[in-house]
Design an enzyme around this catalytic site. Structure first.
Site, PDB file in Angstrom:
ATOM      1  N   HIS A  52     -38.528  32.278  19.125  1.00  0.00           N
ATOM      2  CA  HIS A  52     -38.908  33.198  20.193  1.00  0.00           C
ATOM      3  C   HIS A  52     -40.363  33.578  20.010  1.00  0.00           C
ATOM      4  O   HIS A  52     -40.818  33.815  18.883  1.00  0.00           O
ATOM      5  CB  HIS A  52     -38.052  34.471  20.167  1.00  0.00           C
ATOM      6  CG  HIS A  52     -36.607  34.185  20.376  1.00  0.00           C
ATOM      7  ND1 HIS A  52     -36.082  33.874  21.606  1.00  0.00           N
ATOM      8  CD2 HIS A  52     -35.578  34.113  19.500  1.00  0.00           C
ATOM      9  CE1 HIS A  52     -34.788  33.634  21.473  1.00  0.00           C
ATOM     10  NE2 HIS A  52     -34.461  33.771  20.206  1.00  0.00           N
TER      11      HIS A  52
ATOM     12  N   PRO B 200     -35.235  29.407  30.680  1.00  0.00           N
ATOM     13  CA  PRO B 200     -35.750  29.961  31.934  1.00  0.00           C
ATOM     14  C   PRO B 200     -37.016  30.801  31.775  1.00  0.00           C
ATOM     15  O   PRO B 200     -37.140  31.579  30.817  1.00  0.00           O
ATOM     16  CB  PRO B 200     -34.606  30.855  32.429  1.00  0.00           C
ATOM     17  CG  PRO B 200     -33.395  30.312  31.786  1.00  0.00           C
ATOM     18  CD  PRO B 200     -33.816  29.740  30.471  1.00  0.00           C
ATOM     19  N   ASN B 201     -37.910  30.615  32.706  1.00  0.00           N
ATOM     20  CA  ASN B 201     -39.146  31.400  32.864  1.00  0.00           C
ATOM     21  C   ASN B 201     -40.230  31.051  31.850  1.00  0.00           C
ATOM     22  O   ASN B 201     -41.346  31.564  31.948  1.00  0.00           O
ATOM     23  CB  ASN B 201     -38.857  32.916  32.832  1.00  0.00           C
ATOM     24  CG  ASN B 201     -37.921  33.336  33.950  1.00  0.00           C
ATOM     25  OD1 ASN B 201     -38.213  33.068  35.107  1.00  0.00           O
ATOM     26  ND2 ASN B 201     -36.811  33.950  33.624  1.00  0.00           N
TER      27      ASN B 201
ATOM     28  N   GLU C  41     -34.038  28.325  15.885  1.00  0.00           N
ATOM     29  CA  GLU C  41     -34.210  29.157  17.081  1.00  0.00           C
ATOM     30  C   GLU C  41     -35.617  29.767  17.035  1.00  0.00           C
ATOM     31  O   GLU C  41     -36.040  30.279  15.994  1.00  0.00           O
ATOM     32  CB  GLU C  41     -33.137  30.252  17.092  1.00  0.00           C
ATOM     33  CG  GLU C  41     -33.259  31.211  18.259  1.00  0.00           C
ATOM     34  CD  GLU C  41     -32.074  32.186  18.323  1.00  0.00           C
ATOM     35  OE1 GLU C  41     -30.946  31.809  17.946  1.00  0.00           O
ATOM     36  OE2 GLU C  41     -32.307  33.324  18.751  1.00  0.00           O
TER      37      GLU C  41
ATOM     38  N   ARG D  76     -37.118  44.653  20.539  1.00  0.00           N
ATOM     39  CA  ARG D  76     -37.025  44.832  21.987  1.00  0.00           C
ATOM     40  C   ARG D  76     -35.721  45.544  22.371  1.00  0.00           C
ATOM     41  O   ARG D  76     -35.065  46.137  21.532  1.00  0.00           O
ATOM     42  CB  ARG D  76     -37.201  43.474  22.655  1.00  0.00           C
ATOM     43  CG  ARG D  76     -38.585  42.861  22.296  1.00  0.00           C
ATOM     44  CD  ARG D  76     -38.884  41.624  23.074  1.00  0.00           C
ATOM     45  NE  ARG D  76     -38.901  41.918  24.505  1.00  0.00           N
ATOM     46  CZ  ARG D  76     -38.966  40.969  25.442  1.00  0.00           C
ATOM     47  NH1 ARG D  76     -39.022  39.701  25.088  1.00  0.00           N
ATOM     48  NH2 ARG D  76     -38.986  41.298  26.716  1.00  0.00           N
TER      49      ARG D  76
ATOM     50  N   TYR E 246     -45.805  37.879  25.539  1.00  0.00           N
ATOM     51  CA  TYR E 246     -45.631  36.458  25.252  1.00  0.00           C
ATOM     52  C   TYR E 246     -46.940  35.725  24.962  1.00  0.00           C
ATOM     53  O   TYR E 246     -46.897  34.534  24.652  1.00  0.00           O
ATOM     54  CB  TYR E 246     -44.904  35.784  26.423  1.00  0.00           C
ATOM     55  CG  TYR E 246     -43.523  36.365  26.667  1.00  0.00           C
ATOM     56  CD1 TYR E 246     -42.564  36.357  25.672  1.00  0.00           C
ATOM     57  CD2 TYR E 246     -43.192  36.931  27.899  1.00  0.00           C
ATOM     58  CE1 TYR E 246     -41.304  36.901  25.873  1.00  0.00           C
ATOM     59  CE2 TYR E 246     -41.930  37.475  28.120  1.00  0.00           C
ATOM     60  CZ  TYR E 246     -40.993  37.456  27.103  1.00  0.00           C
ATOM     61  OH  TYR E 246     -39.751  37.996  27.308  1.00  0.00           O
TER      62      TYR E 246
ATOM     63  N   ALA F 240     -33.861  33.889  28.020  1.00  0.00           N
ATOM     64  CA  ALA F 240     -32.808  34.883  28.291  1.00  0.00           C
ATOM     65  C   ALA F 240     -31.409  34.332  28.014  1.00  0.00           C
ATOM     66  O   ALA F 240     -30.485  35.104  27.701  1.00  0.00           O
ATOM     67  CB  ALA F 240     -32.910  35.369  29.735  1.00  0.00           C
TER      68      ALA F 240
ATOM     69  N   ASN G 187     -35.821  27.454  22.153  1.00  0.00           N
ATOM     70  CA  ASN G 187     -36.117  28.771  22.707  1.00  0.00           C
ATOM     71  C   ASN G 187     -35.363  28.855  24.022  1.00  0.00           C
ATOM     72  O   ASN G 187     -35.853  28.406  25.057  1.00  0.00           O
ATOM     73  CB  ASN G 187     -37.611  28.991  22.916  1.00  0.00           C
ATOM     74  CG  ASN G 187     -37.891  30.419  23.404  1.00  0.00           C
ATOM     75  OD1 ASN G 187     -36.961  31.176  23.702  1.00  0.00           O
ATOM     76  ND2 ASN G 187     -39.163  30.786  23.490  1.00  0.00           N
TER      77      ASN G 187
ATOM     78  N   ARG H 166     -47.112  35.183  32.514  1.00  0.00           N
ATOM     79  CA  ARG H 166     -45.914  36.024  32.441  1.00  0.00           C
ATOM     80  C   ARG H 166     -46.029  37.040  31.299  1.00  0.00           C
ATOM     81  O   ARG H 166     -46.081  36.654  30.128  1.00  0.00           O
ATOM     82  CB  ARG H 166     -44.709  35.122  32.189  1.00  0.00           C
ATOM     83  CG  ARG H 166     -43.421  35.862  31.992  1.00  0.00           C
ATOM     84  CD  ARG H 166     -42.345  34.947  31.415  1.00  0.00           C
ATOM     85  NE  ARG H 166     -41.132  35.688  31.225  1.00  0.00           N
ATOM     86  CZ  ARG H 166     -40.175  35.337  30.381  1.00  0.00           C
ATOM     87  NH1 ARG H 166     -40.281  34.242  29.660  1.00  0.00           N
ATOM     88  NH2 ARG H 166     -39.113  36.087  30.263  1.00  0.00           N
TER      89      ARG H 166
HETATM   90  C1  DQA Z   1     -37.943  34.949  24.590  1.00  0.00           C
HETATM   91  C2  DQA Z   1     -37.225  36.291  24.428  1.00  0.00           C
HETATM   92  C3  DQA Z   1     -36.128  36.444  25.474  1.00  0.00           C
HETATM   93  O1  DQA Z   1     -35.478  37.710  25.316  1.00  0.00           O
HETATM   94  C4  DQA Z   1     -36.697  36.383  26.866  1.00  0.00           C
HETATM   95  O2  DQA Z   1     -35.668  36.433  27.825  1.00  0.00           O
HETATM   96  C5  DQA Z   1     -37.563  35.190  27.071  1.00  0.00           C
HETATM   97  C6  DQA Z   1     -38.435  34.738  26.006  1.00  0.00           C
HETATM   98  C7  DQA Z   1     -39.154  34.811  23.649  1.00  0.00           C
HETATM   99  O3  DQA Z   1     -39.607  33.677  23.469  1.00  0.00           O
HETATM  100  O4  DQA Z   1     -39.672  35.820  23.161  1.00  0.00           O
HETATM  101  O5  DQA Z   1     -37.611  34.648  28.166  1.00  0.00           O
HETATM  102  O6  DQA Z   1     -37.010  33.912  24.245  1.00  0.00           O
END
Ligand code: DQA
Length: 145
Positions: free
Chosen positions: A99, A9-10, A97, A106, A22, A76, A73, A17
């Site tokens: 990020h 998501p997002n 994984e 964080r 990011y 959230a 990735n 964003r």
């Molecule tokens: C994320 C880190 C997550 O905590 C966050 O909710 C994201 C992006 C990252 O790529 O840094 O949406 O996965």
């Protein structure tokens, strides 16, 4: 060799964003870099992004018997989704994984991953470059065992 890249998501909003966290690269730009690296490595990439947990679960289920490995990735959902964890356990897909931000620097809730112990490894905090590095490492691992 087929490698799935699963984005949660997002991540479709990358570029605008929270760029201080990011970066300024869009998801399409990261995809472009990953596909270029995949071409050099001689592997095929299936790119997935969804804002919906169920759609991601179904996407992971649909990789069974087709994909050789994945970059995940889960955004959230990394911190919340037992359903995605169960899907990854069910398909037994080797994955790394990824990020963009350093989740360990964080808020406490983001320092927990429900997926990381299933992963070959975790790349966190290297921005879009992390996807490329993870792809190289994953393909090397799958080829060399
Ligand atoms: C994320 C880190 C997550 O905590 C966050 O909710 C994201 C992006 C990252 O790529 O840094 O949406 O996965």
């Amino acid at each position: 060799m087929l490698i799935a890249v699963v984005n949660g998501p997002n991540l479709n909003l990358l570029g605008t964003r929270e760029p201080e966290l990011y970066g300024r690269a869009t998801l399409a730009e990261i995809e472009h870099q990953v596909r270029a690296t995949a071409g050099t490595l001689g592997v095929t990439v299936e790119w997935i992004q969804s804002n919906h947990e169920g759609a991601l679960v179904e996407a992971v289920q649909g990789l069974a018997g087709r994909a050789d490995g994945a970059l995940i990735n889960a955004a959230a959902l990394t911190h919340t989704s037992l359903a995605l964890r169960d899907a990854l356990l069910a398909v037994r897909l080797p994955f790394i994984e990824v990020h963009l931000s350093n989740i360990f620097a964080r808020e406490p809730a983001r320092r927990e991953s429900l997926l990381a112990d299933l992963a070959i490894g975790v790349v966190t905090g290297l921005g879009g470059r992390g996807y490329v590095l993870a792809l190289e490492a994953l393909v090397e691992r799958l080829r060399d065992g």
